[in-house]
Design an enzyme around this catalytic site. Structure first.
Site, short mmCIF file in Angstrom:
data_model
loop_
_atom_site.label_atom_id
_atom_site.label_comp_id
_atom_site.label_asym_id
_atom_site.label_seq_id
_atom_site.Cartn_x
_atom_site.Cartn_y
_atom_site.Cartn_z
N GLY A 33 32.71 119.94 9.01
CA GLY A 33 31.69 119.50 8.08
C GLY A 33 32.23 119.17 6.70
N GLY A 34 31.45 118.37 5.95
CA GLY A 34 31.81 117.98 4.59
C GLY A 34 31.97 116.49 4.47
N SER B 72 43.49 117.73 6.33
CA SER B 72 43.77 116.29 6.28
C SER B 72 45.17 116.01 5.78
CB SER B 72 42.75 115.61 5.35
OG SER B 72 43.10 114.27 5.09
N ASN B 73 45.71 114.87 6.18
CA ASN B 73 46.98 114.42 5.62
C ASN B 73 46.87 114.19 4.11
OD1 ASN B 73 45.34 112.04 6.51
ND2 ASN B 73 46.98 110.87 5.53
N TYR C 210 39.11 114.57 -2.76
CA TYR C 210 38.98 114.92 -1.34
C TYR C 210 40.21 115.70 -0.87
CZ TYR C 210 39.10 114.33 3.72
OH TYR C 210 39.22 114.55 5.07
N LYS D 212 40.76 119.76 0.48
CA LYS D 212 41.42 120.24 1.70
C LYS D 212 42.53 121.24 1.37
CE LYS D 212 38.84 117.96 4.54
NZ LYS D 212 37.92 118.67 5.47
#
Length: 269
Positions: A71-72, A110-111, A136, A140
């Site tokens: 989620g997010g 995420s990368n 973003y 992460k």
């Protein structure tokens, strides 16, 4: 009977994973603010709630064997939006899991945690210094840090998967290198779920693409992950349409690709 809670189940990755994670003897508890498409079916439970709602999340975590937190927000937004959905939301998920006694959380990182690393550093190891490319990406990094805290302080088992590009098929030339085939994504999630007490780990989520090698798969393979997908199956048709990838294109200058571009500077959001 096992129960797996999936947050963000109505999103792109959640929708791809639902049918691939369905098993006899398993219930998928699907949580999202958005409606599910398709609606919840056999072996599924739908919960419409926000990941920032602590009471709702604790309730959703009751009786759960593991949480897969997808989620997010999945793209760049204002700091206020990222803070609420991705940072406060991820804190709420971890804290709700702790309160409800859930033993394991798999966190979709995420990368973009390491988006400002450059090709001369490839393949990037899992322990490389975070260089987030956006708010973003920062969210992460925060999610991985929260996972580490809850693993070390409270004994929660946490695996953070730095997903590169998970779509039904590669969408552009760059994804010939970064694609995570949905079947491979589900296989990696199953490998995470199968670990009884993994402690805290970070792995990359990508298929073994012919044009890949940008990140290390050592830690993912240590979990039993053996990717079968290869974006090269789409290369001929994509190159016929778009031409050969030009490696001096700025989209290849950093691992984060277009997330490093100036249009995502704070003044432009």
């Amino acid at each position: 009977m096992s129960t797996i809670l999936i947050t963000g189940a109505a999103g792109g990755v959640g929708t791809l994973m639902r049918p691939r994670l369905a098993r006899d003897g398993r219930v998928l508890r699907l949580l999202d603010l958005a409606p599910l498409d398709p609606a919840a079916g056999h072996g599924e439970e739908a919960i419409q709630a926000s990941i920032t709602d602590m009471d709702a999340m604790v309730s959703a975590c009751e009786g759960v064997d593991a949480v897969i937190h997808l989620g997010g927000l999945s793209t760049e937004h204002s700091w206020e939006q990222i803070l609420d959905a991705n940072i406060n939301g991820t804190y709420t998920v971890f804290e709700a899991a702790r309160r409800a006694g859930v033993p394991k959380v798999v966190f979709a990182s995420s990368n973009h945690v390491v988006g400002f690393h450059t090709p001369d550093e490839y393949p990037l190891p899992e322990a490389v210094v975070p260089l987030p490319d956006t708010y973003y990406g920062v969210s992460k990094v925060a999610g991985e840090a929260l996972g580490a805290l809850y693993a070390k302080r409270y004994g929660l088992n946490v695996i953070s998967i730095r997903i590169l590009s998970c779509f039904a098929a590669p969408r552009d030339l760059r994804m010939l290198s970064t694609w995570l085939a949905p079947d491979d994504g589900a296989q990696l999630l199953e490998a995470c779920l199968a670990q009884e007490k993994p402690g805290y780990r970070v792995v990359y989520g990508v298929s073994d693409n012919t044009r890949g090698g940008w990140v290390s798969l050592d830690s993912a393979r240590a979990l039993g992950y053996e990717p079968l997908g290869d974006a090269e199956a789409y290369a001929a048709a994509m190159i016929a349409e778009k031409g050969e990838p030009e490696l001096d294109d700025p989209v290849f200058a950093y691992l984060g690709g277009a997330f490093t571009f100036a249009n995502l500077d704070a003044d432009n959001l």
